[in-house]
Design a protein around this motif. Structure first.
Motif, PDB file in Angstrom:
ATOM      1  N   PHE A  28       6.129  -7.409  12.863  1.00  0.00           N
ATOM      2  CA  PHE A  28       7.012  -6.260  13.065  1.00  0.00           C
ATOM      3  C   PHE A  28       6.395  -5.287  14.058  1.00  0.00           C
ATOM      4  N   LEU A  29       5.110  -4.972  13.899  1.00  0.00           N
ATOM      5  CA  LEU A  29       4.440  -4.075  14.840  1.00  0.00           C
ATOM      6  C   LEU A  29       4.457  -4.648  16.253  1.00  0.00           C
ATOM      7  N   ASP A  30       4.182  -5.951  16.375  1.00  0.00           N
ATOM      8  CA  ASP A  30       4.183  -6.592  17.695  1.00  0.00           C
ATOM      9  C   ASP A  30       5.558  -6.530  18.356  1.00  0.00           C
ATOM     10  N   ALA A  31       6.621  -6.521  17.540  1.00  0.00           N
ATOM     11  CA  ALA A  31       7.990  -6.444  18.072  1.00  0.00           C
ATOM     12  C   ALA A  31       8.443  -4.994  18.281  1.00  0.00           C
ATOM     13  N   GLY A  32       7.562  -4.020  18.017  1.00  0.00           N
ATOM     14  CA  GLY A  32       7.908  -2.611  18.200  1.00  0.00           C
ATOM     15  C   GLY A  32       8.753  -2.046  17.080  1.00  0.00           C
ATOM     16  N   LEU A  33       8.719  -2.675  15.901  1.00  0.00           N
ATOM     17  CA  LEU A  33       9.512  -2.230  14.761  1.00  0.00           C
ATOM     18  C   LEU A  33       8.630  -1.491  13.756  1.00  0.00           C
ATOM     19  N   VAL A  34       9.212  -0.544  13.047  1.00  0.00           N
ATOM     20  CA  VAL A  34       8.496   0.182  11.998  1.00  0.00           C
ATOM     21  C   VAL A  34       8.405  -0.736  10.778  1.00  0.00           C
ATOM     22  N   PRO A  35       7.200  -1.024  10.299  1.00  0.00           N
ATOM     23  CA  PRO A  35       7.100  -1.855   9.095  1.00  0.00           C
ATOM     24  C   PRO A  35       7.820  -1.199   7.912  1.00  0.00           C
ATOM     25  N   ALA A  36       8.613  -1.990   7.205  1.00  0.00           N
ATOM     26  CA  ALA A  36       9.471  -1.467   6.133  1.00  0.00           C
ATOM     27  C   ALA A  36       8.960  -1.934   4.773  1.00  0.00           C
ATOM     28  N   VAL A  37       7.986  -1.220   4.201  1.00  0.00           N
ATOM     29  CA  VAL A  37       7.402  -1.689   2.944  1.00  0.00           C
ATOM     30  C   VAL A  37       7.083  -0.608   1.919  1.00  0.00           C
ATOM     31  N   GLU A  38       7.524   0.590   2.076  1.00  0.00           N
ATOM     32  CA  GLU A  38       7.214   1.659   1.119  1.00  0.00           C
ATOM     33  C   GLU A  38       7.920   1.451  -0.225  1.00  0.00           C
ATOM     34  N   GLN A  39       9.145   0.962  -0.171  1.00  0.00           N
ATOM     35  CA  GLN A  39       9.951   0.818  -1.382  1.00  0.00           C
ATOM     36  C   GLN A  39      10.869  -0.384  -1.206  1.00  0.00           C
ATOM     37  N   CYS A  40      11.150  -1.083  -2.307  1.00  0.00           N
ATOM     38  CA  CYS A  40      12.102  -2.192  -2.275  1.00  0.00           C
ATOM     39  C   CYS A  40      13.215  -1.916  -3.271  1.00  0.00           C
ATOM     40  N   ASN A  41      14.450  -2.204  -2.872  1.00  0.00           N
ATOM     41  CA  ASN A  41      15.620  -1.949  -3.706  1.00  0.00           C
ATOM     42  C   ASN A  41      16.458  -3.215  -3.820  1.00  0.00           C
ATOM     43  N   LEU A  42      17.170  -3.325  -4.936  1.00  0.00           N
ATOM     44  CA  LEU A  42      18.064  -4.448  -5.184  1.00  0.00           C
ATOM     45  C   LEU A  42      19.417  -3.883  -5.574  1.00  0.00           C
ATOM     46  N   SER A  43      20.469  -4.401  -4.964  1.00  0.00           N
ATOM     47  CA  SER A  43      21.828  -3.958  -5.267  1.00  0.00           C
ATOM     48  C   SER A  43      22.652  -5.180  -5.656  1.00  0.00           C
TER      49      SER A  43
END
Length: 181
Positions: free
Chosen positions: A35-50
């Motif tokens: 994700f970092l290499d692709a210029g994206l913000v890593p998304a791992v602070e919280q996980c949700n299920l709907s």
């Protein structure tokens, strides 16, 4: 993983690279460094299920603003959804443009949603389940939203909305002064 960028800067489609054998398959669904290499913000602070009982259920269009803007990685793990995001970044050349993607348990695709984008989805099947990885915890007071049916956005929903929360149905239209910051 295969990360494919879209026409809107910062938005990406994440497909799995399946490694199969007689047991089934294995795939990496997230890698911080990729994700970092692709210029994206890593998304791992919280996980949700709907979980959504009925086809035609709409959730959205939601965003969080400063001081807690969030990036999301959204994946449908049961059934199918149409996921739509809208660019709300001030000064962006693609402000108010959208990306729409079908995410299904069968295609195993994920949508990367950058910070300052409104996000919503419409279930295409009964029993649709969605997993979100997010870069910020839910922060009361920072949530904003757009109306899913705002005529100024003309979002191309795949079917009629059958179920929606009162809050999501009541977001202010852009023409009426929707607060986005």
């Amino acid at each position: 993983m295969k990360i494919t960028t879209t026409d809107i800067e910062g938005v990406a489609i994440v497909d799995l690279e399946l490694r199969g054998d007689d047991r089934g398959f294995f795939a990496r669904t997230y890698d911080r460094q990729e994700f970092l290499d692709a210029g994206l913000v890593p998304a791992v602070e919280q996980c949700n299920l709907s979980f959504n009982h009925k086809a035609g259920t709409l959730r959205g269009m939601h965003t969080q603003v400063d001081p807690a803007p969030e990036a999301k990685l959204v994946r449908c793990t049961a059934g199918a959804i149409q996921d739509i995001i809208v660019d709300l970044r001030p000064g962006s050349p693609t402000r108010f443009q959208h990306v729409a993607v079908e995410l299904t348990a069968d295609n195993r695709r994920a949508l990367y949603v950058p910070p300052y984008f409104a996000h919503g989805y419409l279930t295409l099947t009964d029993g649709a389940e969605v997993v979100y990885q997010v870069s910020q915890a839910y922060t009361p007071g920072t949530e904003r939203g757009l109306r899913y049916d705002d005529p100024d956005l003309a979002l191309p929903w795949a079917r009629d909305v059958a179920v929606i929360s009162e809050k999501d149905a009541a977001w202010t239209l852009l023409a009426d002064g929707a607060v986005l910051t």
